[in-house]
Design an enzyme around this catalytic site. Structure first.
Site, PDB file in Angstrom:
ATOM      1  N   GLU A  80       0.835  -1.208   0.000  1.00 22.55           N
ATOM      2  CA  GLU A  80       0.000   0.000   0.000  1.00 22.55           C
ATOM      3  C   GLU A  80       0.867   1.254   0.000  1.00 22.55           C
ATOM      4  OE1 GLU A  80      -1.157   2.767   3.301  1.00 22.55           O
ATOM      5  OE2 GLU A  80      -2.017   0.825   3.820  1.00 22.55           O
ATOM      6  N   GLU A 139      11.052   2.966   2.117  1.00 24.36           N
ATOM      7  CA  GLU A 139       9.690   2.843   2.619  1.00 24.36           C
ATOM      8  C   GLU A 139       9.566   1.758   3.676  1.00 24.36           C
ATOM      9  OE1 GLU A 139       6.203   4.789   2.919  1.00 24.36           O
ATOM     10  OE2 GLU A 139       7.984   5.315   1.751  1.00 24.36           O
TER      11      GLU A 139
END
Length: 846
Positions: A80, A139
């Site tokens: 996501e 990330e």
């Protein structure tokens, strides 16, 4: 329930097939809706709203963390995050977020057990995302920072504990967020490349036939359909089947247990849970809504009413918690007082006694009819929500409900089925129960540790025989079904108001009050809004007076609770709480019967008396809130310290704690005549209300508080009317306020970098909004995405009583506040240089 796309006779999906179902929508909803299924089987809902000034879109993907591979916990959540970075068509890393920011938009996403939702999203996310190795590593750090933020959060910790005590073979048992260990360290130890696993997961699970799209705009439905066809038809349809996880996550060994757990914060909480048949299977009948309405009721004769009277409970909530189509939990969550903690067995006994009452009551139809009337009115007259929130809610519904119910979902139980209600009530038994009891008093008494958050706990058996003993010895209190709700609105007509004022205007002014009024000229719903500011100079003159004012407002709501609870159930919401200059009453909801509630609240102020037993409970609540201040997130503590510096007259949390610890009921009794002795009321009335009604209400308030024979309240001279003052920071000077994080277990540090700019001014306000709009996305990209300073990285405007400013908020586990401040200063220099270049280029072109 059949969630397959519409098909032609030969089974092929036609190009952009239109749904032939009629979508149930609210009576006052003028928007246009169209269901469309694209040639790739992507199911879409188009919403045309000519009056909107914002467009919105949400893509729901029917895949969540339940699909995480073993040993790669958090992979769905990590994906996501990654889809926001870049795509093959738009490879510049921040181009998407830059575009959104430049057009005044916002974007986000979330991952749940069985779905992932993106809003506002980009079609290329789902066509050819570009997951670069560099972005992947960065990330992972962001996901780890997000997890670090949650490690000392009781809601996260207790939710994971409930999942931990379940079948390891069921995906409910999983750790959903992911961290550095699960996404970097452990995969490398196994010879896995996280990026390759990420791409594999995307290719395996992201398929157009498992997606639901909602697009909201002011364009016509035909134009929106053309837009969606052009942008989303290339999303790959891999023909994946929807994943299902059959069976309940709790076997017999996870039932009939009492779990004692140690929370982070002070306080005692009792969570009683039962695995039940999911409400979604009978959402038209609404069995859980019926059960939660009664078990969670707060009126006379209810479980909470009895627990409150005994001084054992501060709050009670009941309803269906985590659920899917295959499993569900019904929970009752009770916040206990210190005395209530010592009576846990009695409380559980009373709960089961009340449930037995419901089981043998034959589910009276009048209660269902009341509930139906409340829910129907709520659906048909619900306020317009922000488009971004609206599309997220609907796209999530599309995964679960048939098209005709995408808007209404399970909000209106329309079929009375006593057998269905009875079947759910019959599942709430001692044989089926899980009890979680949280208190810091259990420190040193535990022998187990939950692995992901480190929560200490102990498990012991709670067989039905034990619970029956608790039922037998519990106090014989008068538990009974609620009375009919007098606040259900019966008059939903719209007032014919002659004044069509575009702005609020002063309707009335006396020595005691001033009334501002604005009729509804836009929404045309049977609702009203009332705000009354009671200006009391003594309310914040010392830490003691601040605490006493707080206790007074809480006691007022406490006394009104069993009466006013029905009003809130029926859609008339109210609060009484302290504000900057005294205290405030706010009411919002259906105008019918709102005056009755307001008159009752004002009457309770006029005849207020201090009840020693309830004073003790409120005092205990406030003490715990002050003690738990130290467990706030570091960035929240930084925001508090900034307000402490800027506000002219305010008191520290430890001064408040010292004051409340010494205060007794007699102090409040002495203080109240002084608090209310000089007072002025600033009022605002708006919505479906005639001017004469507003005048009549405020006249009643004045007559009750000021004009009664034995009234304590006197008019406040205009020279003493209050305004909140903010400290002016000297231009060109820098101020530093270093403070240790009050929770020494928290590894996060935080920076709040505040720039005070101007007092309220229309032109300056617009310029500041423009600056924030221009700087928000570059700040996030540079400080969060590139430099990876922390998951919480915000740039936003600040308004302190009309003094406007800009603030950077960063929470980090990798840099100390000094380093964070240096990075913000560096960013501001770069931003200034970019702005100068833009201005120079603009001047040359003109």
């Amino acid at each position: 329930m059949d969630s397959r796309p519409l098909e032609t006779s030969d089974g092929a999906v036609p190009p952009a097939a239109k749904g032939d179902v009629e979508i149930t929508k609210p009576r006052n909803d003028k928007r246009g809706y169209r269901r469309v299924v694209l040639s790739n089987a992507l199911e879409c809902l188009l919403i045309s709203d000519p009056d909107t000034d914002k467009a919105a879109a949400s893509m729901n993907v029917s895949v969540g963390y339940f699909c995480d591979p073993d040993g790669l916990e958090g992979l769905a959540h990590f994906l996501e995050h990654m889809l926001f970075y870049a795509s093959e068509k738009y490879p510049v890393e921040d181009s998407y977020s830059k575009y959104i920011a430049e057009h005044g938009g916002s974007t986000n996403a979330f991952t749940s057990c069985e779905h992932t939702n993106f809003f506002l999203m980009f079609a290329q996310f789902f066509i050819k995302p570009l997951m670069s190795p560099d972005a992947t590593l960065r990330e992972i750090k962001a996901v780890d920072s997000e997890n670090q933020k949650n490690l000392l959060s009781d809601p996260w910790r207790m939710n994971q504990l409930q999942k931990h005590i379940s079948m390891e073979s069921h995906p409910y048992h999983k750790f959903s967020t992911g961290n550095w260990d699960t996404l970097e360290v452990k995969p490398k130890e196994k010879g896995l490349d996280t990026r390759e696993e990420l791409i594999k997961f995307y290719n395996s699970h992201y398929s157009a036939n498992l997606m639901q799209l909602v697009v909201y705009g002011k364009e016509s439905l035909d134009n929106l359909q053309t837009l969606v066809e052009n942008k989303f038809s290339d999303v790959r349809n891999a023909g994946r089947e929807r994943f299902s996880f059959s069976g309940h996550p709790c076997s017999t060994e996870h039932l009939q247990i009492l779990v004692k757990a140690v929370p982070i914060k002070q306080g005692h909480t009792l969570r009683i849970l039962w695995p039940i048949t999911p409400n979604i299977r009978h959402y038209k009948e609404g069995p859980c809504k019926y059960a939660s309405h009664l078990i969670g009721h707060e009126g006379e004769g209810s479980l909470f009413y009895v627990l409150k009277k005994l001084g054992w409970a501060m709050s009670l909530e009941a309803g269906e918690g985590e659920w899917s189509y295959d499993f569900s939990f019904f929970s009752v969550v009770i916040k206990l007082t210190d005395v209530g903690h010592e009576h846990m067995e009695d409380i559980v006994g009373l709960l089961f006694r009340y449930i037995t009452l419901l089981q043998i009551s034959a589910t009276p139809k009048w209660i269902f009819d009341e509930l139906l009337a409340i829910c129907e009115t709520g659906f048909h007259y619900r306020d317009k929500s922000a488009p971004i929130h609206y599309v997220v809610n609907i796209s999530s519904n599309m995964q679960i409900y048939p098209p005709e119910d995408w808007l209404i979902a399970s909000s209106v139980p329309s079929k009375f089925s006593p057998d269905t209600i009875q079947s759910v009530l019959n599942e709430l038994t001692p044989q089926n129960v899980r009890i979680f009891w949280e208190s810091k008093k259990f420190e040193g008494q535990t022998n187990l540790t939950e692995p992901w958050y480190g929560t200490s706990y102990f498990v012991e058996a709670a067989p039905p025989s034990i619970i029956q003993k608790w039922v037998n010895k519990a106090p014989m209190e008068d538990l009974h079904m609620p009375k009919p709700n007098i606040f259900i609105p019966s008059d939903l007509s719209l007032k014919n108001v002659e004044e069509k004022a575009a702005f609020p205007f002063m309707l009335r002014k006396t020595l005691f009050s001033r009334v501002w009024y604005k009729p509804d000229t836009m929404f045309f719903t049977p609702k009203a809004y009332i705000k009354m500011d009671f200006q009391c100079p003594l309310s914040h003159s010392s830490p003691e007076s601040t605490v006493l004012t707080d206790i007074f407002t809480r006691l007022l709501m406490d006394y009104l609770n069993e009466y006013a609870y029905d009003a809130q159930v029926a859609g008339i919401y109210y609060t009484v709480r302290p504000n900057d200059t005294g205290f405030q009453i706010t009411m919002v909801g259906y105008n019918d019967k709102m005056s009755t509630l307001l008159e009752t609240v004002i009457g309770k102020i006029a005849e207020f008396e201090v009840k020693v037993d309830r004073f003790a409970v409120i005092k205990e609540t406030i003490i715990k809130e002050y003690e738990n201040f130290k467990f706030r997130q570091p960035y929240q503590q930084a925001l508090y310290y900034c307000s402490l510096i800027l506000e002219e007259q305010t008191w520290t949390w430890d001064e408040g704690l010292a004051a409340v610890s010494q205060i007794e009921a007699s102090d409040l009794q002495v203080f109240l005549p002084h608090l209310l002795g000089k007072m002025f009321i600033e009022c605002y009335f708006s919505g479906n209300m005639e001017p004469s009604e507003a005048k009549g209400l405020i006249q009643h308030v004045e007559d009750t508080l000021f004009n009664a024979p034995a009234s304590l309240c006197k008019a406040l001279p205009s020279s003493q009317h209050l305004t909140k003052r903010i400290v002016k920071l000297e231009r060109g000077l820098k101020y530093y306020y270093p403070a240790l994080c009050l929770n020494h277990q928290d590894e996060n540090s935080s920076l709040l970098h505040y720039v005070q700019i101007h007092q309220d001014d229309f032109k300056q306000n617009v310029l500041l909004q423009l600056l924030a709009l221009v700087a928000k996305q570059p700040a996030f990209h540079q400080l969060r995405s590139v430099e990876q300073l922390g998951y919480i990285t915000l740039l936003r405007q600040r308004n302190d009583s009309g003094v406007h400013g800009l603030q950077f908020i960063i929470q980090s586990t990798v840099k100390n506040p000094s380093n964070l401040d240096a990075r913000v200063e560096s960013f501001l220099r770069c931003l200034k240089e970019r702005c100068i270049k833009c201005l120079m280029q603009s001047s040359r072109t003109t």
